[in-house]
Each structure stands twice: as structure tokens, then as C-alpha cells.
Design an enzyme around this catalytic site. Structure first.
Site, PDB file in Angstrom:
ATOM      1  N   HIS A 461       0.584  -1.513  -0.131  1.00 26.10           N
ATOM      2  CA  HIS A 461       0.388  -0.071   0.283  1.00 26.10           C
ATOM      3  C   HIS A 461       0.746   1.051  -0.292  1.00 26.10           C
ATOM      4  O   HIS A 461       0.492   2.096  -0.443  1.00 26.10           O
ATOM      5  CB  HIS A 461      -0.643   0.051   1.381  1.00 26.10           C
ATOM      6  CG  HIS A 461      -0.186  -0.071   2.691  1.00 26.10           C
ATOM      7  ND1 HIS A 461       0.253  -0.675   3.471  1.00 26.10           N
ATOM      8  CD2 HIS A 461      -0.131   1.192   3.144  1.00 26.10           C
ATOM      9  CE1 HIS A 461       0.718  -0.347   4.681  1.00 26.10           C
ATOM     10  NE2 HIS A 461       0.786   0.917   4.698  1.00 26.10           N
ATOM     11  N   ASP A 489       0.411  -7.913   1.144  1.00 23.28           N
ATOM     12  CA  ASP A 489       0.247  -6.490   1.037  1.00 23.28           C
ATOM     13  C   ASP A 489       2.109  -6.240   1.535  1.00 23.28           C
ATOM     14  O   ASP A 489       2.736  -5.340   2.712  1.00 23.28           O
ATOM     15  CB  ASP A 489      -0.303  -5.936   2.538  1.00 23.28           C
ATOM     16  CG  ASP A 489       0.305  -4.705   2.533  1.00 23.28           C
ATOM     17  OD1 ASP A 489       0.222  -3.413   1.690  1.00 23.28           O
ATOM     18  OD2 ASP A 489      -0.338  -3.590   2.866  1.00 23.28           O
ATOM     19  N   SER A 551       4.868   2.217   7.688  1.00 22.66           N
ATOM     20  CA  SER A 551       4.885   0.734   6.930  1.00 22.66           C
ATOM     21  C   SER A 551       5.972   1.045   6.009  1.00 22.66           C
ATOM     22  O   SER A 551       6.265   1.461   5.221  1.00 22.66           O
ATOM     23  CB  SER A 551       3.275   1.555   5.818  1.00 22.66           C
ATOM     24  OG  SER A 551       2.720   2.172   7.072  1.00 22.66           O
TER      25      SER A 551
END
Length: 935
Positions: A461, A489, A551
Site C-alpha cells: 500500500h 501486502d 509502513s
């Protein structure tokens, strides 16, 4: 043939001017109008290439040249186009390194300009929104009604003035006489003098008898402080002189009356309460009971205090009956209101009864005031159950927090010692590698990535739908391409060629999820946190307050091995997706052999099912139908065998085609391995057990340390290193492999390749030609060594001695030395070497006596020489590995330095210049000045 001016599509194209200028001159208006859509204001490279190298061409047109343009297109690709006479045709891209670097910078600049434009538009939009909000704020402020100034009614002002007047009347509290005459003043003066004299006499008697009490000492200290800190003529003495006519209640009631009139929301009720408390004589005892009252019970209390002013017994009776009557007549109320009303009536009864008792016994209600305050403090102390309580304002906002725990300010180390206790656990250290982290920058935001193998790993993402992203590492920006994104992911980026990280992370082979470490860059600062983790399928959760921008950060174990990739942030717990080695590569399609195996299994299953059905169910069918539909087992097996035979034949042909160059060499007699000890005799034997290998991996060692440990273990297991003959080379035996087994050799035949062994120059005749040789130019003499010859050698010498003498008589003739022209590449300093001194046969024993006795190498000299050789070898190997040849001059300098110290010829020699002066060149101008002559 005249050509036009070179064509340039833009100013950057003209400034860079990549490629051939002749190709630019060949551009025509038709070619310009049909140009591909290159990036605006970007350079292109023009090439003029032979047509036959691009298009299939025969005949004379093969050597015609066509224009080829290479550049970056608007869709972000890099391509080359050739003009075939009608239109531009795409061909295989021609790599122009300078052009590619320029396009990369231009692409980055365009991306930054686009981001700047979007930021400016967003800023303008936000500024416009701020202006709209400011106008709306001003408009709403105008709509809010302004509070009118508070108006105080005259009746409350009059009531407050009356209370103030009542509180300021000295009345019965005055201590002065009303009628003063000269006689009364004289009496007062005499009385004061008598009292003073009496006190002085008592003090002198006590001093004489040494009977001074503690109260006397306190009175003396009070007088000293009074006269020391407060002068006799001071305004405080004047204030206290007038205040002592009033009690504390008078002053307090005066302040409350003024504050009530000015600020109270219910001035009438407050002023009536002050007036009734003053008239009844309860005074200060009334104030602590006011929080227990409601509006109704407050007026009941005021009524009973007025009744007490006229008839105290009636007021006490009504006060005692009030709670009982309230319990009966107020039972229709709600529970909360019912309890509040009964509580107020009980407080009224306690105030009236207790106040009357205090007034009767002591004449004041101070003791009742103290008792009520003490009860309130005890009640508050019982409420403090939690560790702290919050103080809120009228709107419910917490304005202060007070801890309920009693803190020892002076001697708190006992409490700390008790709370700390004894340590029962030890926290382990964790391995972190900040050099393996980087920042992933995309138009949508920023994230974190880490280097693993040849990839950059981050969260999917973070990358989004971008094909290229910017990677920030150690202050530099690189552009990386998204290589692969699995179903998880996770995203894998190809590490740019010019990016060389200082560290890389490896995957954990034995993952331990009990304790994890999360590390990332937040606002250019490295943050690290360790927490316990829980596994939920393919994800991890851990109690870490992560922040935005983390992230894609690596989640590692205590050895620095990667377990997962950080994914989510809920404010308290963080989440990560577990990464496996299979995630690094896309799932490959099954090979042809695997497909055939699956097909065979499927056919076998169908065959078995058909056989079972044939045995269980048998139906009558026509013979023609049976001939068309019946298939025997042997037919199916034959079909499968035929298909497998065809596929295996194709596979073997492909393998033979690949291995054809390696199968041409026939097996023959070779001498490989002759003259040296066999190597790798222990190959195949495990030198490390599985436990040792796993232990070394879990220690998190780097590659160099790991290899050193393995070499050390191998040395301990083997006991001695493999021996290799340095004088033997495999290239010497390469010719043996080209001979087949069917060739016979005559090993007695002597083959002459016209390579005669050079005959050393006679050394005895040299002395006749040069009777007085110099010491430096004498050849090395090996006569210092004692001659040890075998019997066989002596016989050979005796047999060859006459022939040698005849040869010497023919050769030894007086020859006049002649000058020889200097060699084009020779040393220009020092004396010329005697080349004959190098032309002699010597063995290993002779090498020990090459140098004279004083100049032979000692053990220390060998160590020093060995260290210099190791240093040179290290410099050269490092330069070859790193492809950085800037350190080679240092190696040459060290070599020349060692040669100079040993008195040998240097590695570098100055070469005589071949540039000869012109024929009429007179040389440089003389600067010595004109000649002076003397007469």
C-alpha cells in the site's frame, strides 16, 4: 551535396547535442512532422546507421544510411526509432548512457515540477478555504447576542448596606468608655503605670529567684519580634488598633456581603442567609453546612434561625422535628431529590441544636465550626479510593489532577527501595542494522523499506499503483522499479545499480515470534521498539504505538533476521504480515514434464474408473457401436508411451544441442595431477554438523567472519593444508587431451623444435679482455659454495673436458670492444647490467648462495620481505575486487621503494624521449648575460 542546418527539437536538445550532427542535417519537414511523442523539452540522440544493420535489405540499398532517433517518450518508456522513408519505425533501443542519465534527471525534474504545481494549487485552495472560514467566523460572531451588563437591583444594594452597617457597629464588642474626663484619664494612666510596675517587679523577682517559666519566655520572644519587625510608627499598628474592636465574623460578613451583591447569581437568598446567621448568633458555623442544603432546606434553615432569635426553645423543637416530618411528607419525591432534601433537614437540625449548645456553654460557635469542617474532611478522605482525582470546571473540562497517594518528600528512598524490589529477569540485547533501511517516497506519501538480497522490500500500500518510486538512502534520491507484488501486502523493488547499501537483512530460518523488534525512520530519526508479538494466521500483532510513515518497516527477531513487514497502525497495537522465502519470486508455471506427469496420472485415473465401470455394468450394444467406442487398456498404454517417447526425444535433442560443444573432446591419456598432491580429497565429507551450522547462523555473523570460522574449523579437522606445486600449471598438459586412444607414440624419438639451449658465455675469457674489471660490474660468482658432485657427474665432466677445451681455443680470441648504440628503452641512470651474469644454470641449493655472505637474508629480513609482499598483494587484490585502480600507483611506489632499499633496479625506468630537436634549433635563450672582455 549540400545539407541543411542541424535540426534541434528544443533548447535542451541543442545544448546537449547527443549523437551525430550529420544525422541531424538529414532531417526533413516530413520527418519532423511525423516524429514520435518524445518528452517535451528533452534531448534526443541522433544516429546515422547503415540500413542493412536495421532492416532486412539486399542489393545496393544495404549500405544506404537511415536516421535513428533515441529518446524518452511521454509514456515514460525509452525507445529508438528509425525512418524507413515513410514513417518512424520502432527498433531495439540503443543505449546512450549520457542520454539515459539526462532523461532520468529530466524525468525527476518534471515529477518535482508536477508535485510543486499540485502543491501550489492545493495551497491556493486551502488559502481560499481559510478566507471563507474567516468570513463565516466573523459573520457568526456578529450573530451572537452580546451579553448585557449585569444590573443590580436597588433592594439588594440596600440589604447589603444594612448588613454592612450591622457588621461594622462595634456595639457590645467595644472596650472604651463613653464618658471621658480628666479624672478618668488620670485614673487610667495610674492604672497603666501600676500594671507596668507590677509586671516589672514580678519579672525582677523571677530573675532573682531564677523562676522563669516557658510562658514568660514566649511573651518575651513575642515582644522582641513585635518591636523588631513592626516599627512603633507604622500603618499596620494603626490598622490593628482599629480592627481589634471587631471580631473575625464581622470582617468576614462584610467581605461576603460585598461579594454577594457584586457577583452572586442569587443575591437575595445569600444576603438573607448572612443576615439570619448574624442575628441568630450562629455566624461562622452556618457556612460549612450550606453545601448540604437544597433551595427548600436553605429557606427552612433561615426561618428557624429567625425563630431562634425570638424563641430559642421553639426553634430547637422545630429543628429536631423537621427531619422526621420530611421523611414522612416528602416521600413522594424521586430518590435523588428525596435523599438531598432529607440530608439538608438533618444538617439544619444539627446546626440549630449544636449551635445552641455551643452558645450556652462557651458563648461562641467556633467549636461547632471546627467539628463540621473536620467531618467534611473525613468524608472527602473516604472518597479518595483511586490513585488520583480530577478537578473539573463548570463545562466538565479537567483543569487539574491531584494524586491521592501521600508522597514522602524528605525520605523517599525507603519507598523507592520497597517499590523497586529485587530484579528477577534480564533483558536481552537485540541486533539492529540501520544501514539496511531506506525511505520510500511516492506522490501519495512516504513509507519505509529495507534491503534484502537484490531487492528493496516494503508494503504494497506504500507503493500503490506506481511503477517507479523514489528511494531515499543516506540523503541521496534514487529511482527504483517495482519488480513484483504478491497477494500479500508486500512489494519488491529492484535495487538500482548505483545504490550500494552498507547492510542487508536476511530472512529468519527458524522464526521466533515471542519477541520482535520494529525499526524505522520517522522524521529522519531512527526509532526502535521491542515488544511481545502474537501470531494470527499470516499476520502479527504487537503492542507498539507506531507512527505514520513506518509502513513497510522490517519486523525482526533478536538476531536481526526479518520476520514480517510492518503493515497497520491502530494507535496502540501494530500489525505486520509474515514474509516467507516463497514470496520473493512469482509462482512459476509448471514445466512440460510436470504437465505430462499430470496428464499421465489423469489418464490412469480415467482408465481405472473405466475398468471398474466395465466390470460392474455390462450393456448390450450393437457391434458397430462397440467397434467405435471400445478402447482397450493396451491402446491407452500405447498412446501414453508414444506421447512420452516423443516428448523425451525432444527433451534429449535439446539437451544434446546444449552439451554439443562439451562432448567433442575425447578421452585420452592426460597428465593432470602429475607433480602435485591431489586436492579436495575430503570433498563430500561434512566438516560442520547441522547444529554447528545453525549455531553460527543464529549468531548473526557477517560473511567474512563466517568464512574465517569455517576455515579455522576445517584447519582443525584436517590437521594440515593441501600441498600444491607452484611450478606446475594445467596449461602445460592441455595438448594431451586432444589426442585419442588410437594414436601410438614412439617415446624413444627425440623431436627437435629448433629450440637450442643457449650456451652460457665463457667467464674465463672475460678476464683476459678486461684485465682490470670494476668491482660493481663483476658477475656473481658461485664458487663460494663447496662443489659436491656425484661420481656420475665427474665422469661426464671428464668425458666432455677435451671437447670444451677445443671449443674454448676456437672461441677465445682477443676481440676489441665496440660501442653499441643505446637501446630505445633503457635505463638512463646507473651502470648497465651485465646480461651474461643472468645466463647460467642453478638449482635450489645454488639459490642460497646467490648473494654474498654479508648480504644473505636473515629470518628478520624474510619476515620484513614477506610483510611487504603481503601488503602489495593485498593492495592489488583489493583493486581487482573493487575495480578501483587508483591504489595501484601506491603498490608501484612500494615496489620501487623496496627495490631501492635492496640496491636493485627500480620497477619504473625513465625512458629517453624520442622527440628530437629541429635541425636549426639553437636551444633556449642564454640568461648568463653578455660576455665581458678585458683589454
Amino acid at each position: 551535396m549540400a545539407y541543411g542546418e542541424p535540426y534541434y527539437s528544443s533548447k535542451p536538445d541543442k545544448d546537449f547535442n547527443f549523437g551525430s550532427t550529420m544525422a541531424r542535417r538529414q532531417m526533413t519537414p516530413t520527418m519532423v512532422t511525423k516524429l514520435p511523442k518524445f518528452v517535451r523539452n528533452s534531448p534526443q540522440a541522433y544516429d546515422w546507421i547503415v540500413r542493412g544493420l536495421i532492416f532486412p535489405t539486399i542489393g545496393k540499398t544495404y549500405f544506404q544510411r537511415v536516421v535513428v532517433i533515441t529518446g524518452g517518450l511521454e509514456d515514460g518508456t525509452y525507445g529508438s526509432f528509425a525512418f524507413d522513408g515513410k514513417e518512424w519505425v520502432g527498433i531495439y533501443p540503443i543505449e546512450h548512457l549520457n542520454l539515459m542519465s539526462s532523461l532520468k534527471l529530466i524525468h525527476k525534474a518534471n515529477a518535482l515540477q508536477e508535485r510543486l504545481r499540485l502543491s501550489q494549487e492545493e495551497k491556493a485552495t486551502l488559502a481560499l478555504d481559510v478566507q471563507f472560514l474567516q468570513h463565516e467566523n466573523v459573520r457568526l460572531k456578529e450573530m451572537i447576542p452580546k451579553p448585557e451588563p449585569r444590573k443590580i437591583q436597588m433592594k439588594w444594594i440596600i440589604m447589603g448596606a444594612v448588613l454592612t452597617f450591622l457588621s461594622l457597629i462595634p456595639g457590645g464588642y467595644a472596650h472604651s468608655q463613653t464618658n471621658n474626663t480628666i479624672f478618668t484619664d488620670m485614673i487610667a494612666a495610674c492604672k497603666y503605670s501600676t500594671e507596668t510596675l507590677t509586671e516589672n517587679l514580678d519579672l525582677r523577682i523571677k530573675l532573682a529567684l531564677a523562676n522563669i517559666t516557658i510562658s514568660d519566655k514566649l511573651d518575651a520572644v513575642r515582644q522582641i519580634l513585635n518591636f523588631a519587625f513592626v516599627p512603633r510608627a507604622h500603618w499596620l499598628r494603626t490598622v490593628f488598633y482599629y480592627i481589634h474592636y471587631y471580631e473575625m465574623w464581622n470582617i468576614f460578613m462584610f467581605v461576603l456581603a460585598i461579594g454577594t451583591v457584586m457577583r452572586s447569581a442569587r443575591p437575595g437568598t445569600d444576603l438573607v442567609t448572612l443576615a439570619t446567621s448574624h442575628l441568630s448568633g450562629f455566624r461562622m458555623a452556618v457556612l460549612p453546612t450550606i453545601p448540604f442544603h437544597t433551595t427548600m432546606t436553605l429557606w427552612v434553615m433561615n426561618t428557624l434561625m429567625v425563630c431562634y432569635y425570638f424563641d430559642n426553645l421553639l426553634a430547637i423543637t422545630l429543628a429536631i422535628l423537621a427531619p422526621i416530618l420530611g421523611i414522612i411528607f416528602l416521600c413522594f419525591m424521586e430518590d435523588s431529590n428525596y435523599v438531598s432534601q432529607i440530608r439538608g433537614l438533618i444538617a439544619t437540625a444539627v446546626l440549630i441544636a449544636g449551635g445552641h449548645a455551643c452558645l450556652t456553654l462557651t458563648g461562641t460557635t467556633t467549636s461547632l465550626f471546627v467539628v463540621i469542617l473536620t467531618c467534611r474532611f473525613i468524608r472527602m478522605a473516604t472518597v479518595f479510593i483511586g490513585t488520583r482525582f480530577e478537578i473539573r470546571d463548570a463545562n466538565g473540562k479537567v483543569v487539574a489532577t491531584v494524586p491521592t497517594r501521600i508522597k514522602n518528600v524528605a525520605f523517599d528512598f525507603f519507598q523507592k527501595l520497597k517499590q523497586s524490589g529485587v530484579r528477577v529477569g534480564v533483558n536481552e540485547f537485540v541486533v539492529i542494522k540501520p544501514g539496511a533501511l531506506c525511505v520510500i517516497d511516492t506522490p501519495e506519501g512516504k513509507g519505509t523499506g529495507f534491503f534484502s538480497g537484490n531487492d528493496i522490500v516494503t508494503a504494497a500500500h506504500v507503493v500503490g499503483n506506481n511503477t517507479f518510486v523514489n528511494v531515499c538512502y543516506e540523503g541521496l534520491m534514487y529511482e527504483a522499479k517495482v519488480r513484483y507484488m504478491p497477494e500479500k501486502d508486500i512489494a519488491f523493488l529492484t535495487c538500482p545499480g548505483d545504490l550500494h547499501p552498507t547492510a542487508r537483512l536476511k530472512l529468519s530460518k527458524n522464526p521466533d515470534y515471542s519477541c520482535v523488534t520494529v525499526m524505522a525512520y520517522v522524521n529522519e530519526d531512527l526509532v526502535v521498539s521491542t515488544a511481545a508479538a502474537m501470531v494470527h494466521g499470516n499476520t502479527l500483532s504487537y503492542a507498539v504505538r507506531t507512527q505514520d510513515g513506518m509502513s513497510g518497516a522490517p519486523v525482526c527477531d533478536k538476531y536481526g533476521r526479518v520476520l514480517a513487514v510492518h503493515q497497520t497502525n491502530t494507535g496502540y497495537t501494530g500489525g505486520a504480515v509474515i514474509i516467507d522465502p516463497a514470496d520473493f519470486h512469482p509462482v512459476k508455471a509448471p514445466s512440460q514434464v510436470e504437465l505430462l506427469k499430470e496428464e499421465i496420472e489423469r489418464l490412469k485415473a480415467q482408465l481405472n474408473s473405466a475398468t471398474e465401470n466395465a466390470t460392474t455394468v455390462v450393456t448390450q450394444q450393437p457391434s458397430a457401436a462397440l467397434e467405435q467406442k471400445s478402447v482397450s487398456d493396451s491402446d491407452v498404454v500405447d498412446l501414453v508411451r508414444t506421447a512420452m517417447e516423443r516428448e523425451m526425444k525432444v527433451l534429449r535433442d535439446e539437451i544434446n544441442g546444449i552439451l554439443a560443444p562439451f562432448l567433442q573432446k575425447k578421452k585420452g591419456k592426460t597428465k593432470h595431477g602429475r607433480g602435485r598432491v591431489r586436492r579436495n580429497l575430503r570433498k563430500g565429507v561434512k566438516l560442520l554438523t547441522e547444529e554447528e551450522y545453525r549455531e553460527l547462523l543464529e549468531k548473526g555473523l557477517d560473511r567474512e567472519t563466517f568464512l574465517d570460522l569455517i576455515d579455522r574449523i576445517i584447519g582443525e579437522r584436517s590437521g594440515y593444508p593441501d600441498y600444491d606445486d607452484e611450478d606446475y600449471y594445467d596449461e602445460d598438459d592441455d595438448g594431451w587431451g586432444m589426442v585419442g586412444d588410437d594414436v601410438e607414440f614412439d617415446y624413444t624419438e627425440v623431436i627437435n623444435f629448433d629450440q637450442a639451449k643457449p650456451i652460457p658465455a665463457p667467464r674465463t675469457t672475460k678476464q683476459k679482455i678486461c684485465p682490470e674489471p670494476e668491482v660493481e660490474s663483476q658477475p656473481l660468482d658461485l664458487s663460494q659454495k663447496k662443489e659436491k658432485q656425484s661420481e656420475y657427474e665427474q665422469q661426464v665432466v671428464k668425458s666432455t673436458k677435451p671437447q670444451q677445451l677445443e671449443h674454448e681455443q676456437q672461441v677465445v680470441k682477443p676481440i676489441k670492444p665496440q660501442k653499441s648504440e643505446p637501446q630505445p628503452y633503457s635505463q638512463t641512470y646507473g651502470k648497465a647490467p651485465i646480461w651474461e651474469s643472468y645466463d647460467f644454470d642453478w638449482d635450489e641449493d645454488d639459490a642460497k648462495f646467490i648473494l654474498p655472505a654479508p648480504h644473505r637474508l636473515t629470518k628478520a629480513d624474510e619476515i620484513v620481505l614477506g610483510s611487504k609482499i603481503v601488503k602489495l598483494r593485498t593492495i592489488i587484490e583489493t583493486a581487482i575486487k573493487t575495480q578501483n585502480y587508483s591504489a595501484l600507483p601506491e603498490a608501484v611506489f612500494e615496489l620501487d621503494k623496496a627495490a631501492y632499499e635492496a640496491g636493485l633496479e627500480g620497477f619504473l625506468q625513465r625512458v629517453k624521449s624520442k622527440n628530437k630537436a629541429p635541425k636549426n634549433y639553437k636551444g633556449p635563450q642564454k640568461t648568463k648575460g653578455p660576455k665581458t672582455t678585458t683589454h
